[in-house]
Structures are given as C-alpha cells and as structure tokens.
Design an enzyme around this catalytic site. Structure first.
Site, PDB file in Angstrom:
ATOM      1  N   TRP A 135       0.839  -1.203   0.000  1.00 20.03           N
ATOM      2  CA  TRP A 135       0.000   0.000   0.000  1.00 20.03           C
ATOM      3  C   TRP A 135       0.874   1.254   0.000  1.00 20.03           C
ATOM      4  CZ3 TRP A 135      -1.877   2.878   4.756  1.00 20.03           C
ATOM      5  CH2 TRP A 135      -2.808   3.866   4.418  1.00 20.03           C
ATOM      6  N   TYR A 195      -4.352  -0.396  -5.429  1.00 17.97           N
ATOM      7  CA  TYR A 195      -3.059   0.224  -5.147  1.00 17.97           C
ATOM      8  C   TYR A 195      -2.385   0.614  -6.458  1.00 17.97           C
ATOM      9  CZ  TYR A 195      -3.524  -1.951  -0.479  1.00 17.97           C
ATOM     10  OH  TYR A 195      -3.962  -2.347   0.763  1.00 17.97           O
ATOM     11  N   GLN A 253      -8.496  -8.532   7.608  1.00 14.00           N
ATOM     12  CA  GLN A 253      -7.338  -7.637   7.568  1.00 14.00           C
ATOM     13  C   GLN A 253      -7.745  -6.267   8.124  1.00 14.00           C
ATOM     14  OE1 GLN A 253      -4.251  -5.586   4.417  1.00 14.00           O
ATOM     15  NE2 GLN A 253      -4.849  -7.685   4.032  1.00 14.00           N
ATOM     16  N   ARG A 255       8.154   8.358   4.788  1.00 17.83           N
ATOM     17  CA  ARG A 255       6.844   8.385   4.154  1.00 17.83           C
ATOM     18  C   ARG A 255       6.199   9.763   4.282  1.00 17.83           C
ATOM     19  NH1 ARG A 255       2.465   3.588   4.383  1.00 17.83           N
ATOM     20  NH2 ARG A 255       4.366   2.562   3.732  1.00 17.83           N
ATOM     21  N   GLU A 292      15.062  -5.251   9.606  1.00 17.65           N
ATOM     22  CA  GLU A 292      14.758  -4.899  10.991  1.00 17.65           C
ATOM     23  C   GLU A 292      13.390  -5.425  11.401  1.00 17.65           C
ATOM     24  OE1 GLU A 292      13.785  -0.840  13.354  1.00 17.65           O
ATOM     25  OE2 GLU A 292      15.859  -1.044  12.676  1.00 17.65           O
ATOM     26  N   ASN A 293      12.410  -5.284  10.524  1.00 16.41           N
ATOM     27  CA  ASN A 293      11.067  -5.739  10.861  1.00 16.41           C
ATOM     28  C   ASN A 293      11.004  -7.249  11.038  1.00 16.41           C
ATOM     29  OD1 ASN A 293      10.114  -3.103  10.748  1.00 16.41           O
ATOM     30  ND2 ASN A 293       9.406  -3.274   8.644  1.00 16.41           N
TER      31      ASN A 293
END
Length: 315
Positions: free
Chosen positions: A16, A49, A172, A223, A288-289
């Site tokens: 997204w 998207y 979701q 972002r 990292e995530n």
C-alpha cells in the site's frame, strides 16, 4: 491463518502506497527478495493500489520463485475505473477484477482473495456466492475480508454455513499499539469462529519506528516527506502521539530491541494475529522488521507499553 491449514509468516510484506507508486520497481523487487530470503512467505497487495501498478510490480518481483513457496493475497472493492460497475462487491465486479488481478500478478491462482471493505449496496449472498464460485474454479484458494465490522463478519460466516459456501478464513484490520478498536468485538468473534487476523499498519505508517520527532521536520527519505506516500500519516504526527512515541522508545530500549520490533511483537502477541503486514521502501527496513518474528514480550513490558500510550489511543 485462523482455523485454515495454510501457514503464513509472522511478518508479511505489503504494498500500500509503496510499490507501483512511491518506490521504484527495482527497489521494490529488492525488498521482496530480501523478505523472501529472510523467510517471509506472505505478500499482500490490492487491485486499487496504484490502479493495478502494485499488483504488476509484486507479480514481477515474485516471478522467479516457486509459486507454492509463498502465499499471495490481493483485494477487491474500491474503484478501479470510472464506470458504474468498476467498484463494489457485485458478482460482475468480483469476477472481472479477479481475472484482472490474475493477469497483473502473472499467476493462475490467488491464495487469499479479500473483500477490501463491506458493500452495503450488494446483497451479501451475491458476494459470498461469487467468492465461492472462484474457489470452486481454483482461481482463489481462500477468502477473507478487510475492515469489516464484527456483525458483518458474523453475517458472512452464518450465510456461508447456511448455504454451504466457503467460509472466511481471515480479516485484515488496522491494528497497532496506537489503534486497538478491533479488540472489543472483532477479535473475540474471530477467535470463536476461527478467523485469523493479517493486520495492516502495525507500525502506524512508520510512526512506531521512532523516526518522527516533535518539532522536527520528517526525515527526507520518510513516508511523511513523500507526496506519493504521505497522504495518511498526518493523523499520527500530533504532539501527544509523538510524546507517547518518545516514551515507547524508552520502553523498547529497556526491553533491548528497536521500537519497530517492539511494536510488531506487541501486535503478534495477540493469538488470533497470524501476520503483521509491513511496508518497506528499502531492504534494511525489511531486515529490521523481520527481527520481530518470534520475539515475546513479558507482562512488565506490556504494562509499560500501555502506560506510555495512555490517553492517546485512537478510538
């Protein structure tokens, strides 16, 4: 994922506002490759998207991998054109957009096909029968929803049981340390009915990484600084939220992990959450995530998290 037999990685990669829009295709493909190499097998997108661009990029990025090795999810509902039937959950729109998504993704089937929102202008049995037909045809393996209320999910499950249709296996919703509205009704219902959660925005669009600071401009590569990707992050940039994030940074430091991993581990602590879907604009974020997978938080840390955000939770 819920009561189904399919297994998804605790960290999923979404698209997204990123792939096909704010992130160059070659960078997106590198992010997908990094995620795949780290064990991510759940990749999520939607027809809306970038009006199909995200599906196209994701399909190309996954083309070199064994199709059975990953779970590919997309969605249908939002407008993809200007015509009266270019939106919603009618049989016509669902079937046509499923075929369009298959073409853009470059695959013969979609693992998880999700109704992106509830459509109160279409009879629910029409929607459920259309989804069931796609499952029976082998074009879709599992069906789910996104951002449906508890009552709407319950109605769909009841209808599926009454008519012998394929049941929803997933929901979701938006879910994070800062956004917990599903806890009152949606999570208890889904726990009883075997519907798993594949949650979006678990990092509150990057705010729960600690990159944004009160009184400072957003980092140039963030972002919030992007015209294409920053349209929705402003809701999390108020002083009270950023003060809470400062407190969460202390909690994360004391727990010995980056704030992003703390935030993801917090979401994954919920038994019905099968996967936390993250967005990534560079491979380092993926790495990292993914470090949050398998991390657990003790009662002391959970209490400290609640104390840090007391009074700033979004209703």
């Amino acid at each position: 994922m819920g009561a189904s037999g399919v297994r998804v990685s605790e960290i999923g990669l979404g698209s997204w506002l990123t792939y096909g829009l704010g992130v160059e295709a070659d960078v997106a493909k590198t992010c997908v490759a990094t995620a795949y190499e780290l064990g991510v097998n759940f990749f999520d997108t939607a027809d809306v998207y970038g009006r199909g661009a995200a599906e196209q990029v994701l399909g190309e990025a996954l083309a070199g991998y064994d199709r059975s090795s990953y779970v590919l999810a997309t969605k249908v509902y939002f407008p993809v054109g200007d015509g009266p039937n270019d939106r919603g959950l009618s049989r016509k729109h669902i079937v046509e957009q499923c075929h369009a998504s298959l073409r853009r993704l470059g695959t013969d089937y979609i693992d998880l096909y999700q109704c992106h929102r509830f459509d109160d202008e279409t009879p629910l049995d029409e929607t459920m029968r259309a989804l069931d037909d796609l499952v029976r045809q082998g074009k879709v393996l599992y069906v789910g929803v996104s951002e449906w209320a508890a009552g709407q999910i319950a109605d769909a499950l009841r209808l599926a049981d009454d008519l012998g249709l394929d049941r929803l296996v997933s929901n979701q919703p938006e879910y994070s340390i800062l956004q917990r509205r599903i806890e009152a009704e949606v999570l208890p219902l889904c726990a009883r009915e075997g519907v798993g959660q594949v949650v979006w925005s678990p990092l509150a669009q990057g705010v729960l990484t600690g990159k944004y600071r009160k009184g400072e401009p957003p980092p140039p590569d963030s972002r919030a600084a992007s015209r294409q990707m920053g349209a929705f992050v402003g809701r999390w940039l108020g002083d009270e939220v950023l003060d809470a994030v400062e407190r969460l940074l202390v909690v994360a430091d004391e727990a010995g992990m980056p704030l992003a991993q703390l935030a993801l581990a917090w979401v994954l602590r919920e038994p019905t959450v099968a996967s936390a879907i993250v967005g990534a604009t560079r491979p380092g974020q993926v790495e990292e995530n993914c470090g949050a997978a398998g991390r657990s938080l003790d009662a002391e840390v959970l209490a400290a998290v609640d104390k840090a955000v007391a009074g700033v939770l979004e209703p």
